[in-house]
Motif scaffolding. Structure first.
Motif, PDB file in Angstrom:
ATOM      1  N   ALA A  10       0.827  -1.208   0.000  1.00 37.94           N
ATOM      2  CA  ALA A  10       0.000   0.000   0.000  1.00 37.94           C
ATOM      3  C   ALA A  10       0.859   1.256   0.000  1.00 37.94           C
ATOM      4  O   ALA A  10       0.342   2.366  -0.104  1.00 37.94           O
ATOM      5  N   VAL A  37      -5.258  -1.398   4.135  1.00 34.32           N
ATOM      6  CA  VAL A  37      -6.421  -1.955   4.838  1.00 34.32           C
ATOM      7  C   VAL A  37      -6.440  -1.535   6.307  1.00 34.32           C
ATOM      8  O   VAL A  37      -7.246  -2.011   7.081  1.00 34.32           O
ATOM      9  N   HIS A  38      -5.525  -0.660   6.693  1.00 28.51           N
ATOM     10  CA  HIS A  38      -5.520  -0.059   8.030  1.00 28.51           C
ATOM     11  C   HIS A  38      -5.385  -1.088   9.138  1.00 28.51           C
ATOM     12  O   HIS A  38      -6.262  -1.216  10.000  1.00 28.51           O
TER      13      HIS A  38
HETATM   14  S1  SF4 Z   1      -1.241  -0.697   7.633  1.00 19.92           S
HETATM   15 FE1  SF4 Z   1      -1.265  -2.768   6.721  1.00 19.92          FE
HETATM   16  S2  SF4 Z   1      -1.993  -2.459   4.618  1.00 19.92           S
HETATM   17 FE2  SF4 Z   1      -1.380  -0.441   5.396  1.00 19.92          FE
HETATM   18  S3  SF4 Z   1       0.744  -0.183   4.721  1.00 19.92           S
HETATM   19 FE3  SF4 Z   1       0.830  -1.090   6.776  1.00 19.92          FE
HETATM   20  S4  SF4 Z   1       0.913  -3.314   6.432  1.00 19.92           S
HETATM   21 FE4  SF4 Z   1       0.259  -2.365   4.506  1.00 19.92          FE
END
Ligand code: SF4
Ligand code: SF4
Ligand code: SF4
Ligand code: SF4
Lengths: 167, 425
Positions: free
Chosen positions: A44, A132-133
């Motif tokens: 992400a 995806v938080h």
């Molecule tokens: S919170 Fe989860 S989805 Fe977002 S960057 Fe970090 S690991 Fe990736």
């Protein structure tokens, strides 16, 4: 009961919305772990471009491999492993570089080139339409520079060049 | 002439200082507009409020289905819906189980606790306090996915089951300790099902999830019964709940059919009142327990305080410091992490301090949570030594997941439903 009370007391001090993870561009050294440690198959984390800082260089240190055989869009010349940077001629000698986020894997190679030798207008950010938080960001648990921190959901980016943020 | 070696660093700092204008901003002749920057947001406050409202609605419906309508089918359908929404659609991160950790961090380290997270953590507990573990019955996606595969549940023998039920409180205590010291969110890191919901994540996680589901075919809901840390809290709240699901609202005929139908072994058999014990035996028994309890509490504290040392490695700073020490001793080549650390400008001393501070916090916190685990175990020992009278078969409020499978097994219940249908006609 005590648990409920204490939790409510703590929540009264906190913000209404959930906090999200973000990269402080001033701390990040582009180690490459962002590309491989996210829980998503394609990270992400993406490269973003602050055009206000960009020199529009013909010889972009983020776009071209340091030992590029030729200065054209050939894959062997490009820093980006996925060809996610688009180079467009504006006027002599200026070129505009835009990131195709659907191709970017957040490896930070271009960012490193730009930060080390250019104006540092490219930098990495968690893109919140993809993320995806996770309650605990998987990249934050491996980031060697502690560049990840929680930010309020209403203002979830640490923009480069903005007041008070990394230069 | 100064050697190049001494000039280069100063050159580099001069270069670095001007990082943002090494190359002048262009003066475009033609009108040029840079592309607009896009900053995609992360949902809205309203969206988050709707999520919390949906959770509350699902809990309300589950309570109605388990206690009011008494419908196993309804519970099963709701659990599939919740699995689809909270699990596969929301990809598992609207999770009361994991919410333990930000709550612990807020309570022990004073970090900010968002209201939405607090609500997600508290709602299932509040419902448990009123109606038992209806969250486990039909709302929790982790429970629902295991419930779906529980095809051939076998009974676990007592000598295996009772020590295994000691695991969840230990896991809860570890999760509190590690989150409360800012070391790691172990519940999330080792969650076996969320990688399946997302269809991504590390291979170990996905394999663990699949193995647990395979095990779940013969051992119903293994994660819920022998691991889930949130289940411990829910159990405590449910133990003192205002109302709880009943096997039948009428009088039990002690046929034992329900106890055999419960895949989680959560139905307690009838028990006559304890026979009066001669005083000397009672005193001796009490004495033994009173000696054992403080020992258990101390052992818990000591064990957890010791566990802090290996557990500190869950934090990247500890691993980094170890790696750097190995490199300095010539026993390892630089890794991606240590290389990045050296480029970051963070000082090794800062790292050392952070690691030492975390070790201390883990040791101190370990004593507290370990002793708390000891108290829980001692309370179990005390509880086991008091016999309470039970007239019929009853759900064990601590462990009953309110799934409603026992309704169908109970002959009294069948008779009641037939009578009810007859009067309605
Ligand atoms: S919170 Fe989860 S989805 Fe977002 S960057 Fe970090 S690991 Fe990736
Ligand atoms: S892991 Fe940390 S240092 Fe490495 S690229 Fe990501 S944010 Fe930057
Ligand atoms: S080099 Fe890496 S970070 Fe930069 S655009 Fe390409 S994939 Fe993204
Ligand atoms: S025991 Fe835990 S995992 Fe199982 S349904 Fe309840 S909260 Fe979910």
């Amino acid at each position: 009961m005590a648990v409920c009370g204490a939790t409510l007391a703590a929540a009264r001090r906190g913000p209404a919305r959930r906090t999200l993870w973000q990269i402080d561009p001033a701390a990040c050294v582009q180690c490459g772990l962002c590309a491989t440690s996210c829980v998503l198959p394609v990270s992400a984390v993406k490269c973003v471009h602050n055009f206000a800082m960009c020199g529009y260089c013909r010889l972009c240190f983020g776009y071209f491999e340091a030992d590029a055989p030729a200065l054209n869009a050939g894959a062997e010349n490009q820093m980006c492993p996925t060809g996610a940077i688009q180079r467009r001629f504006v006027e002599d000698p200026y070129h505009e570089y835009t990131i195709r986020e659907d191709l970017c894997i957040g490896c930070g190679r271009c960012v490193k080139g730009c930060t080390d030798f250019g104006n540092g207008s490219l930098y990495l950010q968690v893109r919140h339409d993809v993320c995806v938080h996770c309650e605990e960001c998987a990249i934050a648990t491996v980031c060697p520079t502690q560049a990840f921190r929680r930010v309020p959901a209403d203002d979830p980016y640490l923009r480069k060049g903005a007041a008070g943020e990394g230069t | 002439m100064r050697p190049l070696r001494t000039i280069l660093p100063s050159l580099a700092t001069a270069f670095a200082a001007q990082a943002s204008d090494r190359f002048p901003k262009p003066d475009f002749e033609a009108a040029y507009q840079p592309p607009a920057e896009v900053w995609p947001g992360a949902g809205t406050a309203l969206g988050e409020a709707i999520d919390v409202a949906l959770l509350a609605a699902a809990l309300g419906l589950a309570a109605h289905l388990a206690l009011g309508r008494r419908s196993r089918r309804g519970i099963a359908v709701l659990s599939v819906v919740c699995l689809a929404y909270f699990g596969f659609w929301r990809r598992g991160c609207l999770c009361a189980v994991g919410a333990i950790q930000p709550v612990a961090e807020a309570l022990f380290r004073g970090t900010e606790l968002p209201l939405a997270t607090a609500a997600i953590f508290l709602l299932p507990l509040i419902f448990a306090l009123f109606f038992g573990r209806v969250f486990c019955a039909a709302v929790c996606p982790l429970g629902a996915i295991q419930d779906l595969v529980a095809w051939r549940p076998q009974r676990l023998s007592r000598w295996l089951a009772s020590p295994l039920t000691l695991v969840p409180p230990i896991y809860l205590a570890l999760a509190l300790l590690l989150a409360g010291t800012g070391s790691a969110y172990v519940i999330c890191r080792f969650d076996p099902f969320v990688p399946l919901f997302r269809l991504s994540g590390n291979l170990h996680g996905i394999l663990a999830g699949i193995c647990l589901l395979l095990l779940g075919v013969v051992l119903a809901r293994p994660y819920c019964r022998f691991l889930c840390p949130y289940g411990v809290l829910l159990g405590w709240f449910s133990r003192f709940s205002w109302r709880h699901l009943t096997i039948t609202p009428e009088e039990c005929i002690r046929c034992r059919l329900c106890a055999e139908s419960c895949p989680f072994d959560a139905i307690l058999p009838p028990q006559p009142a304890a026979a009066p014990e001669p005083l000397p035996t009672a005193v001796r028994r009490l004495g033994r327990i009173l000696v054992a309890c403080p020992l258990i509490v101390l052992a818990g504290g000591w064990g957890f305080a010791r566990a802090g040392i290996p557990l500190a490695r869950l934090h990247s700073d500890t691993r980094l410091l170890e790696q750097i020490a190995l490199e300095e001793a010539g026993m390892a080549v630089p890794s991606v992490e240590s290389d990045a650390f050296r480029r970051s400008g963070r000082l090794p001393d800062e790292l050392r301090q952070s690691v030492a501070g975390r070790r201390r916090a883990l040791g101190r916190g370990g004593w507290w949570v370990g002793m708390a685990v000891g108290v829980v175990f001692a309370a179990r020992l005390l509880g086991a030594s008091v016999r309470r009278r039970r007239d019929g078969y009853e759900p064990d409020r601590l462990h009953c997941l309110s799934c409603g499978r026992c309704f169908r097994a109970c002959p009294v219940e069948h008779a009641r439903l037939r009578r009810k249908a007859a009067t309605e006609e």
